[in-house]
Motif scaffolding. Structure first.
Motif, PDB file in Angstrom:
ATOM      1  N   UNK A 193      50.710-111.625  58.184  1.00 37.58           N
ATOM      2  CA  UNK A 193      51.447-112.158  59.011  1.00 37.58           C
ATOM      3  C   UNK A 193      52.431-110.835  59.125  1.00 37.58           C
ATOM      4  N   UNK A 194      52.151-109.423  58.743  1.00 42.31           N
ATOM      5  CA  UNK A 194      52.978-108.814  59.777  1.00 42.31           C
ATOM      6  C   UNK A 194      51.882-108.170  60.547  1.00 42.31           C
ATOM      7  N   UNK A 195      50.605-108.143  60.465  1.00 39.14           N
ATOM      8  CA  UNK A 195      50.138-108.203  61.877  1.00 39.14           C
ATOM      9  C   UNK A 195      50.049-108.585  62.875  1.00 39.14           C
ATOM     10  N   UNK A 196      50.671-110.208  62.689  1.00 39.67           N
ATOM     11  CA  UNK A 196      50.640-111.288  63.406  1.00 39.67           C
ATOM     12  C   UNK A 196      51.905-110.790  64.828  1.00 39.67           C
ATOM     13  N   UNK A 197      53.046-110.481  63.647  1.00 41.21           N
ATOM     14  CA  UNK A 197      54.661-109.825  64.009  1.00 41.21           C
ATOM     15  C   UNK A 197      54.237-108.503  64.493  1.00 41.21           C
ATOM     16  N   UNK A 198      53.764-107.453  64.353  1.00 39.96           N
ATOM     17  CA  UNK A 198      53.739-106.188  64.945  1.00 39.96           C
ATOM     18  C   UNK A 198      52.592-106.067  66.430  1.00 39.96           C
ATOM     19  N   UNK A 199      51.803-107.623  65.647  1.00 45.71           N
ATOM     20  CA  UNK A 199      50.520-106.870  66.994  1.00 45.71           C
ATOM     21  C   UNK A 199      50.975-107.828  68.432  1.00 45.71           C
ATOM     22  N   UNK A 200      51.699-108.390  68.812  1.00 48.07           N
ATOM     23  CA  UNK A 200      52.120-109.317  69.940  1.00 48.07           C
ATOM     24  C   UNK A 200      51.613-110.350  70.369  1.00 48.07           C
ATOM     25  N   UNK A 201      50.516-110.554  70.154  1.00 49.50           N
ATOM     26  CA  UNK A 201      49.661-112.015  69.608  1.00 49.50           C
ATOM     27  C   UNK A 201      50.904-113.509  69.657  1.00 49.50           C
ATOM     28  N   UNK A 202      51.819-113.374  68.977  1.00 43.94           N
ATOM     29  CA  UNK A 202      53.242-114.567  69.395  1.00 43.94           C
ATOM     30  C   UNK A 202      53.819-114.076  68.780  1.00 43.94           C
ATOM     31  N   UNK A 203      55.148-114.515  69.506  1.00 41.39           N
ATOM     32  CA  UNK A 203      56.797-114.367  69.691  1.00 41.39           C
ATOM     33  C   UNK A 203      56.638-114.514  68.602  1.00 41.39           C
ATOM     34  N   UNK A 204      56.610-115.648  67.768  1.00 44.00           N
ATOM     35  CA  UNK A 204      57.620-115.381  66.188  1.00 44.00           C
ATOM     36  C   UNK A 204      56.684-116.254  65.613  1.00 44.00           C
ATOM     37  N   UNK A 205      56.750-116.309  64.491  1.00 45.70           N
ATOM     38  CA  UNK A 205      56.195-117.208  63.105  1.00 45.70           C
ATOM     39  C   UNK A 205      57.437-118.267  62.585  1.00 45.70           C
ATOM     40  N   UNK A 206      57.163-119.587  62.261  1.00 44.73           N
ATOM     41  CA  UNK A 206      57.536-120.432  61.446  1.00 44.73           C
ATOM     42  C   UNK A 206      56.570-120.733  60.520  1.00 44.73           C
ATOM     43  N   UNK A 207      56.991-121.157  59.371  1.00 45.57           N
ATOM     44  CA  UNK A 207      56.484-120.828  58.083  1.00 45.57           C
ATOM     45  C   UNK A 207      56.896-122.293  57.186  1.00 45.57           C
TER      46      UNK A 207
END
Length: 296
Positions: free
Chosen positions: A131-145
């Motif tokens: 989750x942290x890598x997805x937030x910082x990596x730029x692959x997605x703008x936002x995550x909703x879980x």
């Protein structure tokens, strides 16, 4: 604050909806999906617990074309030969690859329904790292879980909540169609804002924030408890009147010496008695051996 979160999360944000057996947060999750589509964002949904048909129920309009599902509902553990998506594929490389397959120039929001399925089959540190890598990596703008808090240990829930930039904890309200949302939002500067709101969700997944929960009844009960005198029904009196309190303060206690009494005891005045001892001839007293008269 709930309305502000529905209007859009900041880039790199992770919004967590936390529910329990008392109230399901999936309807609110679908409201966030609809809000993201209305902002013309591309939404990728990892669904483990319900089917695609159930998640799309209530979502209408042409923006459904920007909604992409990754089916982990039919075979979440990869028991068949060709599973669509499994819980073991919840990695940065796999998710980034699936997001890039849909060529869109619009921002991408990743929705996970639910994180509880992933946490039950992967270690919490591995899930938080992804989750942290997805937030910082730029692959997605936002995550909703979505997270079912009563399915996990307190430390696991705390780790995921600490990683989230916004946490919405939902619980049933006083009426059947109402729910209570406890919100915590962390800004980039580190400031933490908290709020509590009563909301309801319409058939078209529109969220109506009604008011803040009323605690008037509880405050009145607290005031009544504070006003209750526990000494009211006693057979003896624990309180002193003004006259009794004044007499108590003037009373000299036997073990407390006044200044005059201390002076009289420490300094002998004229006429005070003294004890003088003069040895006679029968006293066998040796100054060099005071214990000479003892039979030792």
């Amino acid at each position: 604050m709930l309305t502000e979160l529905l209007q859009g999360t900041d880039a790199g944000g992770f919004l967590l909806i936390q529910d329990s057996t008392g109230y399901c947060g999936r309807h609110l999750l679908k409201s966030f999906i609809g809000a993201a589509l209305n902002r013309e964002e591309v939404v990728h949904v990892l669904h483990f617990e319900v089917s695609e048909e159930e998640l799309t129920d209530g979502l209408k309009g042409s923006h459904i074309q920007r909604l992409h599902f990754h089916n982990a509902y039919t075979d979440p553990l990869g028991w068949t030969d060709h599973p669509a998506f499994t819980v073991h594929q919840f990695t940065l490389e796999e998710l980034a690859h699936r997001v890039k397959q849909t060529s869109h120039s619009k921002p991408v929001t990743l929705v996970i329904d639910s994180l509880s399925w992933v946490l039950r089959h992967q270690s919490p540190p591995a899930v938080c790292n992804t989750l942290q890598q997805l937030r910082k990596g730029g692959a997605v703008r936002a995550i909703i879980g979505l997270l079912h808090a009563d399915m996990h240990q307190r430390g696991t829930v705390g780790s995921v909540c600490h990683l989230a930039t916004s946490v919405i904890t939902v619980a049933p309200g006083m009426k059947g169609d109402e729910a209570v949302a406890k919100l915590t939002k962390r800004s980039k500067s580190g400031k933490v804002m908290q709020d509590e709101e009563v909301f309801s969700i319409k058939e078209d997944l529109t969220v109506m924030v009604q008011s803040r929960p009323s605690h008037v009844g509880g405050r009145q009960n607290d005031a009544e408890e504070q006003e209750t005198d526990p000494t009211a029904n006693l057979t003896f009196n624990l309180r002193l009147s003004d006259t009794e309190r004044e007499a108590k303060e003037k009373l000299a206690l036997p073990f407390v010496f006044s200044r005059e009494k201390k002076t009289a005891l420490l300094h002998s005045g004229p006429g005070s008695g003294r004890i003088l001892y003069e040895p006679d001839a029968n006293d066998d007293y040796d100054q060099e051996d005071p214990d000479d008269d003892l039979d030792v």
